[in-house]
Design an enzyme around this catalytic site. Sequence first.
Site, PDB file in Angstrom:
ATOM      1  N   GLU A 190       0.906  -1.138   0.029  1.00 17.09           N
ATOM      2  CA  GLU A 190       0.196   0.099  -0.011  1.00 17.09           C
ATOM      3  C   GLU A 190       0.793   1.182  -0.091  1.00 17.09           C
ATOM      4  OE1 GLU A 190      -1.449  -1.148   3.618  1.00 17.09           O
ATOM      5  OE2 GLU A 190      -3.189  -2.513   2.956  1.00 17.09           O
TER       6      GLU A 190
ATOM      7  N   TYR B 202       8.267   2.184  -7.425  1.00 20.48           N
ATOM      8  CA  TYR B 202       7.488   1.162  -7.610  1.00 20.48           C
ATOM      9  C   TYR B 202       6.899   0.872  -9.135  1.00 20.48           C
ATOM     10  CZ  TYR B 202       6.947   1.246  -2.626  1.00 20.48           C
ATOM     11  OH  TYR B 202       7.317   1.211  -1.124  1.00 20.48           O
TER      12      TYR B 202
END
Length: 136
Positions: A92, A104
């Site tokens: 998350e 990411y």
Amino acid sequence: MDPAALAQLHATCFTTPRPWSAAEFADLLASPQCFLCIEATGFLLGRVVADEAELLTLAVDPQARRQGTGMKLVTAFSVEARSRGATTAFLEVAASNAAAQALYGCTGWTEAGRRKRYYHAPDGSAEDALVLVQAL
């Protein structure tokens, strides 16, 4: 890094979500499912349960960012998670954390969902979390 050092670095990196305490790090590290990836200026805490991995938190000293530490830690996470039998990984990230989302994205994570008002700031405001996934 011991739990106190992890908590200290975490506190320099986060206000929302709130930084984790040394006791919380100690509890997580006591679990055989959790693992720590460390670089000189940062760390990543992950967990593998069955065939799923979760990147729990990543912290890099703000003065040492954009020097490849985050990339090394995320790569080390993937290697360790695979070695522990994980085939899929989740994490998350705050919807406003563009730098983390870029990291990411560069390492193969994609958005799988959104958790509305997931993170709560000290001022009482709330922010969405993006749920990212990566096939290992």
